[in-house]
Motif scaffolding. Sequence first.
Motif, PDB file in Angstrom:
ATOM      1  N   TYR A 364      63.152  34.257  16.560  1.00 26.45           N
ATOM      2  CA  TYR A 364      63.203  32.811  16.393  1.00 26.45           C
ATOM      3  C   TYR A 364      64.307  32.386  15.427  1.00 26.45           C
ATOM      4  CZ  TYR A 364      58.448  32.622  18.407  1.00 26.45           C
ATOM      5  OH  TYR A 364      57.349  32.739  19.217  1.00 26.45           O
ATOM      6  N   VAL A 365      64.690  33.285  14.525  1.00 38.09           N
ATOM      7  CA  VAL A 365      65.608  32.914  13.446  1.00 38.09           C
ATOM      8  C   VAL A 365      66.953  32.483  14.020  1.00 38.09           C
ATOM      9  CG1 VAL A 365      66.847  33.749  11.416  1.00 38.09           C
ATOM     10  CG2 VAL A 365      64.467  34.434  11.802  1.00 38.09           C
ATOM     11  N   GLY A 366      67.412  31.300  13.604  1.00 39.39           N
ATOM     12  CA  GLY A 366      68.702  30.797  14.046  1.00 39.39           C
ATOM     13  C   GLY A 366      68.742  30.310  15.473  1.00 39.39           C
ATOM     14  N   ALA A 367      67.583  30.251  16.146  1.00 38.54           N
ATOM     15  CA  ALA A 367      67.561  29.867  17.559  1.00 38.54           C
ATOM     16  C   ALA A 367      67.731  28.355  17.717  1.00 38.54           C
ATOM     17  CB  ALA A 367      66.251  30.307  18.201  1.00 38.54           C
ATOM     18  N   HIS A 368      68.417  27.956  18.783  1.00 38.96           N
ATOM     19  CA  HIS A 368      68.596  26.548  19.128  1.00 38.96           C
ATOM     20  C   HIS A 368      67.917  26.291  20.475  1.00 38.96           C
ATOM     21  CE1 HIS A 368      71.782  27.255  16.187  1.00 38.96           C
ATOM     22  NE2 HIS A 368      71.774  25.956  15.959  1.00 38.96           N
ATOM     23  N   VAL A 369      66.996  25.334  20.481  1.00 40.84           N
ATOM     24  CA  VAL A 369      66.239  25.000  21.682  1.00 40.84           C
ATOM     25  C   VAL A 369      66.516  23.542  22.054  1.00 40.84           C
ATOM     26  CG1 VAL A 369      63.943  24.788  22.715  1.00 40.84           C
ATOM     27  CG2 VAL A 369      64.433  26.669  21.131  1.00 40.84           C
ATOM     28  N   GLU A 370      66.887  23.323  23.309  1.00 42.47           N
ATOM     29  CA  GLU A 370      67.153  21.961  23.801  1.00 42.47           C
ATOM     30  C   GLU A 370      66.105  21.600  24.843  1.00 42.47           C
ATOM     31  OE1 GLU A 370      70.454  20.391  26.762  1.00 42.47           O
ATOM     32  OE2 GLU A 370      71.303  20.656  24.743  1.00 42.47           O
ATOM     33  N   ILE A 371      65.663  20.338  24.826  1.00 39.74           N
ATOM     34  CA  ILE A 371      64.686  19.851  25.798  1.00 39.74           C
ATOM     35  C   ILE A 371      65.345  18.761  26.634  1.00 39.74           C
ATOM     36  CG2 ILE A 371      62.361  18.930  26.137  1.00 39.74           C
ATOM     37  CD1 ILE A 371      61.733  19.746  23.253  1.00 39.74           C
ATOM     38  N   PRO A 418      70.469  36.406  25.827  1.00 39.54           N
ATOM     39  CA  PRO A 418      69.529  37.488  26.162  1.00 39.54           C
ATOM     40  C   PRO A 418      68.711  37.968  24.976  1.00 39.54           C
ATOM     41  CG  PRO A 418      71.682  37.885  27.163  1.00 39.54           C
ATOM     42  CD  PRO A 418      71.855  36.721  26.246  1.00 39.54           C
ATOM     43  N   GLU A 419      69.291  37.927  23.768  1.00 38.82           N
ATOM     44  CA  GLU A 419      68.562  38.420  22.595  1.00 38.82           C
ATOM     45  C   GLU A 419      67.413  37.502  22.193  1.00 38.82           C
ATOM     46  OE1 GLU A 419      71.994  35.945  20.991  1.00 38.82           O
ATOM     47  OE2 GLU A 419      71.646  37.394  22.610  1.00 38.82           O
ATOM     48  N   LYS A 420      67.349  36.309  22.797  1.00 38.79           N
ATOM     49  CA  LYS A 420      66.263  35.374  22.502  1.00 38.79           C
ATOM     50  C   LYS A 420      65.193  35.358  23.606  1.00 38.79           C
ATOM     51  CE  LYS A 420      68.264  33.965  18.732  1.00 38.79           C
ATOM     52  NZ  LYS A 420      67.728  34.387  17.398  1.00 38.79           N
ATOM     53  N   ARG A 421      65.144  36.419  24.406  1.00 41.90           N
ATOM     54  CA  ARG A 421      64.182  36.452  25.514  1.00 41.90           C
ATOM     55  C   ARG A 421      62.740  36.329  25.008  1.00 41.90           C
ATOM     56  NH1 ARG A 421      63.095  37.175  30.606  1.00 41.90           N
ATOM     57  NH2 ARG A 421      65.296  37.060  31.146  1.00 41.90           N
ATOM     58  N   GLU A 422      62.432  36.960  23.900  1.00 44.39           N
ATOM     59  CA  GLU A 422      61.060  36.865  23.387  1.00 44.39           C
ATOM     60  C   GLU A 422      60.696  35.410  23.110  1.00 44.39           C
ATOM     61  OE1 GLU A 422      58.196  38.817  19.931  1.00 44.39           O
ATOM     62  OE2 GLU A 422      60.362  38.722  19.601  1.00 44.39           O
ATOM     63  N   ASP A 426      57.728  33.291  24.853  1.00 44.76           N
ATOM     64  CA  ASP A 426      56.690  32.615  24.072  1.00 44.76           C
ATOM     65  C   ASP A 426      56.586  31.144  24.464  1.00 44.76           C
ATOM     66  OD1 ASP A 426      56.077  34.933  22.770  1.00 44.76           O
ATOM     67  OD2 ASP A 426      57.130  34.450  20.924  1.00 44.76           O
ATOM     68  N   ILE A 427      57.743  30.484  24.653  1.00 44.00           N
ATOM     69  CA  ILE A 427      57.730  29.079  25.053  1.00 44.00           C
ATOM     70  C   ILE A 427      57.026  28.925  26.400  1.00 44.00           C
ATOM     71  CG2 ILE A 427      59.203  27.169  25.822  1.00 44.00           C
ATOM     72  CD1 ILE A 427      61.204  27.990  23.663  1.00 44.00           C
ATOM     73  N   ALA A 437      59.037  31.164  35.729  1.00 48.18           N
ATOM     74  CA  ALA A 437      59.630  29.887  35.330  1.00 48.18           C
ATOM     75  C   ALA A 437      60.841  30.081  34.423  1.00 48.18           C
ATOM     76  CB  ALA A 437      58.591  29.014  34.625  1.00 48.18           C
ATOM     77  N   ILE A 438      61.031  31.325  33.928  1.00 50.62           N
ATOM     78  CA  ILE A 438      62.176  31.618  33.042  1.00 50.62           C
ATOM     79  C   ILE A 438      63.373  31.996  33.908  1.00 50.62           C
ATOM     80  CG2 ILE A 438      63.046  33.066  31.182  1.00 50.62           C
ATOM     81  CD1 ILE A 438      60.174  33.496  30.292  1.00 50.62           C
TER      82      ILE A 438
END
Length: 464
Positions: A364-371, A418-422, A426-427, A437-438
């Motif tokens: 999760y660290v440093g991750a950017h999520v857009e909706i 790819p390194e943020k697959r976890e 989780d989302i 859905a991913i």
Amino acid sequence: SMAAGPSPRPIRRASFPAEEPRPTPSQRFLFVVALGVLTLASLYAALGTLTRAYPAVFPGSTAPLANVVGALPGPVGVSAPGSQSVFNRRINLLVIGIDRRPGYELLDAYRTDAIMVATIDPVTKQAALLSFPRDMWVKIKLPDGQIVEDRINTSYGRGIEYGGTFEAGARQLASDLEFNFGVSIDHWVILDFEGAEALVDALGGIEVDVPEELAVPTWRYSKDDIHYTDVTIPPGRNFLDGYHAVAFGRYRNDTDLNRVKRQELVLQAALRKAFATGLLDKALDLYNAYKGMVVTDIPAAKIPGYALLLKQTGGDIATYSLGDPVDGVPTLVPYTTEAGAAVLIPNPDNVRYWLNVVFPKTSYVGAHVEIQNGYGPGGEARVEALGRYLRYVKGLPEVYLGPASAPQPSTTVTLYSPEKRELAEDIAEWLNLPPSAIRTAQRTDSTLPDVVITIGQDFTLPGG
């Protein structure tokens, strides 16, 4: 006639074994090759062991030549422990400040004046400090299995009463932190005010930038309830020796939550000074010189590795408190018990938020999520609600609203990193989406987020 003398001994000739045939040049060559292979195998085994075990001593670091060992072909390659290795898991250190009264031995000091958990992720080098206000009302699970409710600052003392040792007190508090908040503790440090004063003086004093709301007006302070000094610490930059640093951290004539903030300022300033003076390069010497001022279960063998890890953070250590509000909503609410005690009741949702912020998963660290709104008309409110959910319930660091997309029947999660697959998985789980859905997409633009959630016409907010 003369008597005959003894007959002479027979002469024995030395007998030597027959000379062994000398090795041929080809045999000598094979011997040298075998010796070389054995030497290389031994060297490889040593490097492999070092590669695997190095992070146990220096968490988050890679052993010298590990890239060489890992690059060897076939089954002989040895990889350094990855981000999920037990060697690279998050390290949590419990810091206990003891309020020792005059005439008390250190073991008799039952009240904790400061409770903090310092945490660091060896993989991301992200470090943080979380304070637990002493008047928080929590459940305390006693060694006999009984569960009582009390202030969190009584936990350590109850452990002392049952076990009679520093370790018993620290383990009781560590156990209650895990019982109430799910925070597991690796090691603990106990110090009283005299120890804190000596450590600040060992740094040569510290400089603290005091905000207006944390300034200390003229205050009659005593560390022994016998000798008093008028202490004043105004707003702005203050140079504090050990005595005044402790006085600043102990001032409590406003609120318990402000006192926590002052203690955090002192700790931050001390860490900055340790970085500036290069003391972390001599961590073991410093530990040996001042270990008599603290009580801890950290073995000396781990000190160099922890110091290196702290140094790798660059001094960027964020401080948080469970007394801080979340989006304007208080985390701790004043309450008076039936016995008349003034305590602070935690808001479970806010507590969960701060725990997610301070102890995030590595992915999760440093991750950017857009909706994005793929719902159509009326989807904007749903996008905003999901953003609040991800930010304030799940504690994701960067969540922002993106442009609207074409309406779509189903909600999707697009993974660009790819390194943020976890995180993407989780989302999907939080949104009750199947793994299908991913979607994985190529990152063609460095400004693209790690994960994009496009809400579809089937979207419902988790929890209603």
